[in-house]
Design a protein around this motif. Structure first.
Motif, PDB file in Angstrom:
ATOM      1  N   ARG A  33       0.834  -1.212   0.000  1.00 51.64           N
ATOM      2  CA  ARG A  33       0.000   0.000   0.000  1.00 51.64           C
ATOM      3  C   ARG A  33       0.868   1.262   0.000  1.00 51.64           C
ATOM      4  NH1 ARG A  33      -5.404  -1.529   1.580  1.00 51.64           N
ATOM      5  NH2 ARG A  33      -5.416  -3.656   2.367  1.00 51.64           N
ATOM      6  N   LEU A  34       1.865   1.305   0.854  1.00 47.31           N
ATOM      7  CA  LEU A  34       2.745   2.474   0.960  1.00 47.31           C
ATOM      8  C   LEU A  34       3.409   2.777  -0.382  1.00 47.31           C
ATOM      9  CD1 LEU A  34       3.888   4.563   3.020  1.00 47.31           C
ATOM     10  CD2 LEU A  34       5.740   2.939   3.446  1.00 47.31           C
ATOM     11  N   SER A  35       3.793   1.743  -1.100  1.00 46.08           N
ATOM     12  CA  SER A  35       4.483   1.939  -2.379  1.00 46.08           C
ATOM     13  C   SER A  35       3.587   2.563  -3.441  1.00 46.08           C
ATOM     14  CB  SER A  35       5.056   0.617  -2.887  1.00 46.08           C
ATOM     15  OG  SER A  35       4.012  -0.260  -3.265  1.00 46.08           O
ATOM     16  N   GLN A  36       2.278   2.570  -3.208  1.00 49.41           N
ATOM     17  CA  GLN A  36       1.338   3.120  -4.190  1.00 49.41           C
ATOM     18  C   GLN A  36       1.185   4.637  -4.105  1.00 49.41           C
ATOM     19  OE1 GLN A  36      -0.207   1.115  -6.565  1.00 49.41           O
ATOM     20  NE2 GLN A  36       1.247  -0.346  -5.710  1.00 49.41           N
ATOM     21  N   TRP A  37       1.670   5.258  -3.013  1.00 47.30           N
ATOM     22  CA  TRP A  37       1.393   6.688  -2.867  1.00 47.30           C
ATOM     23  C   TRP A  37       2.495   7.524  -2.228  1.00 47.30           C
ATOM     24  CZ3 TRP A  37       1.402   8.913   1.947  1.00 47.30           C
ATOM     25  CH2 TRP A  37       1.367   8.030   3.030  1.00 47.30           C
ATOM     26  N   TRP A  38       3.425   6.947  -1.487  1.00 44.40           N
ATOM     27  CA  TRP A  38       4.402   7.733  -0.730  1.00 44.40           C
ATOM     28  C   TRP A  38       5.432   8.374  -1.656  1.00 44.40           C
ATOM     29  CZ3 TRP A  38       5.014  10.035   3.728  1.00 44.40           C
ATOM     30  CH2 TRP A  38       6.279  10.487   4.097  1.00 44.40           C
ATOM     31  N   GLY A  39       5.701   9.636  -1.422  1.00 41.54           N
ATOM     32  CA  GLY A  39       6.774  10.338  -2.121  1.00 41.54           C
ATOM     33  C   GLY A  39       6.278  11.392  -3.087  1.00 41.54           C
ATOM     34  N   PRO A  40       7.213  12.062  -3.728  1.00 41.68           N
ATOM     35  CA  PRO A  40       6.837  13.109  -4.681  1.00 41.68           C
ATOM     36  C   PRO A  40       6.072  12.539  -5.877  1.00 41.68           C
ATOM     37  CG  PRO A  40       9.175  13.243  -4.108  1.00 41.68           C
ATOM     38  CD  PRO A  40       8.661  11.964  -3.545  1.00 41.68           C
ATOM     39  N   GLN A  41       5.201  13.360  -6.437  1.00 42.28           N
ATOM     40  CA  GLN A  41       4.428  12.932  -7.599  1.00 42.28           C
ATOM     41  C   GLN A  41       5.371  12.563  -8.741  1.00 42.28           C
ATOM     42  OE1 GLN A  41       1.475  15.712  -8.919  1.00 42.28           O
ATOM     43  NE2 GLN A  41       0.518  14.216 -10.248  1.00 42.28           N
ATOM     44  N   PRO A 148       8.603  25.866   3.714  1.00 43.55           N
ATOM     45  CA  PRO A 148       7.532  25.944   2.698  1.00 43.55           C
ATOM     46  C   PRO A 148       7.614  24.798   1.674  1.00 43.55           C
ATOM     47  CG  PRO A 148       8.570  28.093   3.000  1.00 43.55           C
ATOM     48  CD  PRO A 148       9.395  27.090   3.758  1.00 43.55           C
ATOM     49  N   HIS A 149       8.826  24.384   1.314  1.00 43.62           N
ATOM     50  CA  HIS A 149       9.005  23.276   0.364  1.00 43.62           C
ATOM     51  C   HIS A 149       8.585  21.945   0.988  1.00 43.62           C
ATOM     52  CE1 HIS A 149      11.015  26.016  -2.327  1.00 43.62           C
ATOM     53  NE2 HIS A 149      11.805  26.380  -1.338  1.00 43.62           N
ATOM     54  N   ILE A 150       8.892  21.768   2.267  1.00 45.30           N
ATOM     55  CA  ILE A 150       8.509  20.538   2.978  1.00 45.30           C
ATOM     56  C   ILE A 150       6.986  20.440   3.011  1.00 45.30           C
ATOM     57  CG2 ILE A 150       8.596  19.281   5.168  1.00 45.30           C
ATOM     58  CD1 ILE A 150      11.178  21.015   5.759  1.00 45.30           C
ATOM     59  N   GLN A 151       6.332  21.534   3.400  1.00 42.15           N
ATOM     60  CA  GLN A 151       4.873  21.527   3.475  1.00 42.15           C
ATOM     61  C   GLN A 151       4.253  21.274   2.103  1.00 42.15           C
ATOM     62  OE1 GLN A 151       4.585  25.215   6.091  1.00 42.15           O
ATOM     63  NE2 GLN A 151       3.015  23.903   6.974  1.00 42.15           N
ATOM     64  N   GLN A 152       4.764  21.922   1.082  1.00 38.98           N
ATOM     65  CA  GLN A 152       4.250  21.726  -0.274  1.00 38.98           C
ATOM     66  C   GLN A 152       4.423  20.272  -0.706  1.00 38.98           C
ATOM     67  OE1 GLN A 152       6.263  24.080  -3.229  1.00 38.98           O
ATOM     68  NE2 GLN A 152       4.768  23.592  -4.806  1.00 38.98           N
ATOM     69  N   GLY A 153       5.575  19.687  -0.410  1.00 37.69           N
ATOM     70  CA  GLY A 153       5.818  18.290  -0.761  1.00 37.69           C
ATOM     71  C   GLY A 153       4.874  17.343  -0.042  1.00 37.69           C
ATOM     72  N   LEU A 154       4.638  17.598   1.238  1.00 38.16           N
ATOM     73  CA  LEU A 154       3.734  16.732   1.994  1.00 38.16           C
ATOM     74  C   LEU A 154       2.289  16.877   1.521  1.00 38.16           C
ATOM     75  CD1 LEU A 154       5.279  16.973   5.556  1.00 38.16           C
ATOM     76  CD2 LEU A 154       5.100  14.926   4.133  1.00 38.16           C
ATOM     77  N   VAL A 155       1.880  18.084   1.153  1.00 37.39           N
ATOM     78  CA  VAL A 155       0.531  18.264   0.613  1.00 37.39           C
ATOM     79  C   VAL A 155       0.384  17.426  -0.659  1.00 37.39           C
ATOM     80  CG1 VAL A 155      -1.023  19.932  -0.500  1.00 37.39           C
ATOM     81  CG2 VAL A 155       0.062  20.498   1.689  1.00 37.39           C
ATOM     82  N   GLY A 156       1.388  17.452  -1.528  1.00 45.56           N
ATOM     83  CA  GLY A 156       1.356  16.645  -2.748  1.00 45.56           C
ATOM     84  C   GLY A 156       1.330  15.157  -2.451  1.00 45.56           C
ATOM     85  N   THR A 157       2.105  14.737  -1.478  1.00 43.75           N
ATOM     86  CA  THR A 157       2.118  13.330  -1.083  1.00 43.75           C
ATOM     87  C   THR A 157       0.765  12.917  -0.519  1.00 43.75           C
ATOM     88  OG1 THR A 157       4.507  13.318  -0.709  1.00 43.75           O
ATOM     89  CG2 THR A 157       3.227  11.658   0.461  1.00 43.75           C
ATOM     90  N   PHE A 158       0.171  13.782   0.296  1.00 44.17           N
ATOM     91  CA  PHE A 158      -1.141  13.464   0.854  1.00 44.17           C
ATOM     92  C   PHE A 158      -2.236  13.507  -0.209  1.00 44.17           C
ATOM     93  CE2 PHE A 158       0.263  14.787   5.402  1.00 44.17           C
ATOM     94  CZ  PHE A 158       0.990  13.609   5.502  1.00 44.17           C
ATOM     95  N   ASP A 159      -2.053  14.309  -1.264  1.00 48.37           N
ATOM     96  CA  ASP A 159      -2.970  14.253  -2.413  1.00 48.37           C
ATOM     97  C   ASP A 159      -2.927  12.852  -3.032  1.00 48.37           C
ATOM     98  OD1 ASP A 159      -3.672  16.929  -2.107  1.00 48.37           O
ATOM     99  OD2 ASP A 159      -2.431  17.625  -3.788  1.00 48.37           O
ATOM    100  N   GLN A 160      -1.724  12.295  -3.127  1.00 47.14           N
ATOM    101  CA  GLN A 160      -1.573  10.948  -3.686  1.00 47.14           C
ATOM    102  C   GLN A 160      -2.200   9.901  -2.766  1.00 47.14           C
ATOM    103  OE1 GLN A 160       2.414  11.666  -6.303  1.00 47.14           O
ATOM    104  NE2 GLN A 160       2.702  10.664  -4.383  1.00 47.14           N
ATOM    105  N   LEU A 161      -2.053  10.088  -1.447  1.00 47.02           N
ATOM    106  CA  LEU A 161      -2.702   9.178  -0.497  1.00 47.02           C
ATOM    107  C   LEU A 161      -4.208   9.269  -0.661  1.00 47.02           C
ATOM    108  CD1 LEU A 161      -2.880   7.230   1.873  1.00 47.02           C
ATOM    109  CD2 LEU A 161      -2.501   9.182   3.413  1.00 47.02           C
ATOM    110  N   ASP A 162      -4.746  10.472  -0.806  1.00 51.47           N
ATOM    111  CA  ASP A 162      -6.182  10.649  -0.992  1.00 51.47           C
ATOM    112  C   ASP A 162      -6.658   9.911  -2.251  1.00 51.47           C
ATOM    113  OD1 ASP A 162      -8.622  11.749  -0.121  1.00 51.47           O
ATOM    114  OD2 ASP A 162      -8.406  13.459  -1.483  1.00 51.47           O
ATOM    115  N   ALA A 163      -5.929  10.064  -3.349  1.00 53.90           N
ATOM    116  CA  ALA A 163      -6.290   9.381  -4.599  1.00 53.90           C
ATOM    117  C   ALA A 163      -6.187   7.863  -4.441  1.00 53.90           C
ATOM    118  CB  ALA A 163      -5.391   9.864  -5.736  1.00 53.90           C
ATOM    119  N   TYR A 164      -5.159   7.387  -3.752  1.00 57.47           N
ATOM    120  CA  TYR A 164      -5.004   5.947  -3.521  1.00 57.47           C
ATOM    121  C   TYR A 164      -6.182   5.417  -2.706  1.00 57.47           C
ATOM    122  CZ  TYR A 164      -3.600   1.623  -1.381  1.00 57.47           C
ATOM    123  OH  TYR A 164      -3.613   0.315  -0.930  1.00 57.47           O
ATOM    124  N   LEU A 165      -6.559   6.097  -1.632  1.00 57.15           N
ATOM    125  CA  LEU A 165      -7.663   5.650  -0.795  1.00 57.15           C
ATOM    126  C   LEU A 165      -8.982   5.653  -1.574  1.00 57.15           C
ATOM    127  CD1 LEU A 165      -6.662   7.510   2.477  1.00 57.15           C
ATOM    128  CD2 LEU A 165      -6.674   5.019   2.141  1.00 57.15           C
TER     129      LEU A 165
END
Length: 168
Positions: A33-41, A148-165
């Motif tokens: 599951r983690l491999s489907q969404w974790w990390g930069p787009q 700001p870059h860390i937060q932006q990256g995590l928002v993108g990663t959580f977007d991927q988690l949202d799409a995966y879920l």
């Protein structure tokens, strides 16, 4: 948190997912599951190891669309299924040895993360807080400059988690 770290330096992100808490927890704690969404787009995550117990290790590599590979790891400190994960995150080599970030000689060697999941009405609120762990003043300053870059990256990663879920 490191003794030299103030509350202002702590990163805090809250996100609501339209999924049960157990599903969100599994997305963080099961390799497939983690491999489907974790990390930069656009990056591909390969999980080499995921040992889900205090002192256990997640070890994986991220491959960019251009083929650049970076290794990273989590060392789990606390696990309370399905509500809490505490882990120290670092860049590593493929054997899991902690190394400096490839983009900065002053990036903190370790970043601690506190992940809390709460559920209400079938939706899960994820709260992630953390920051440099056992860091020097120079590492703290580098982290703060990149916030700001860390937060932006995590928002993108959580977007991927949202799409995966949403797909599962």
């Amino acid at each position: 948190m490191a003794a030299n770290k103030s509350v202002e330096q702590e990163l805090l992100i809250t996100r609501v997912f339209d999924a049960p808490r157990e599903s969100v927890f599994e997305a963080w704690t099961e390799a497939e599951r983690l491999s489907q969404w974790w990390g930069p787009q656009g990056y591909e995550l390969e999980v080499k190891k995921l040992e889900l117990y205090p002192g256990g290790l997640f070890l994986g590599s991220q491959r960019s669309p251009e083929g650049h590979v970076m290794w990273g790891k989590f060392v789990y400190k606390e696990i309370v299924a399905p509500e809490k994960l505490v882990f120290v995150q670092s860049f590593s080599d493929e054997d899991g040895n902690t190394i400096r970030a490839p983009f900065s000689g002053t990036w903190p060697l370790e970043v601690i993360n506190y992940l809390i999941l709460t559920e209400n009405g079938g939706k899960t609120t994820l709260t992630l807080r953390g920051g440099p762990y056992q860091a020097s003043e120079e590492e703290l300053a580098t982290y703060e400059s990149m916030r700001p870059h860390i937060q932006q990256g995590l928002v993108g990663t959580f977007d991927q988690l949202d799409a995966y879920l949403a797909r599962t």
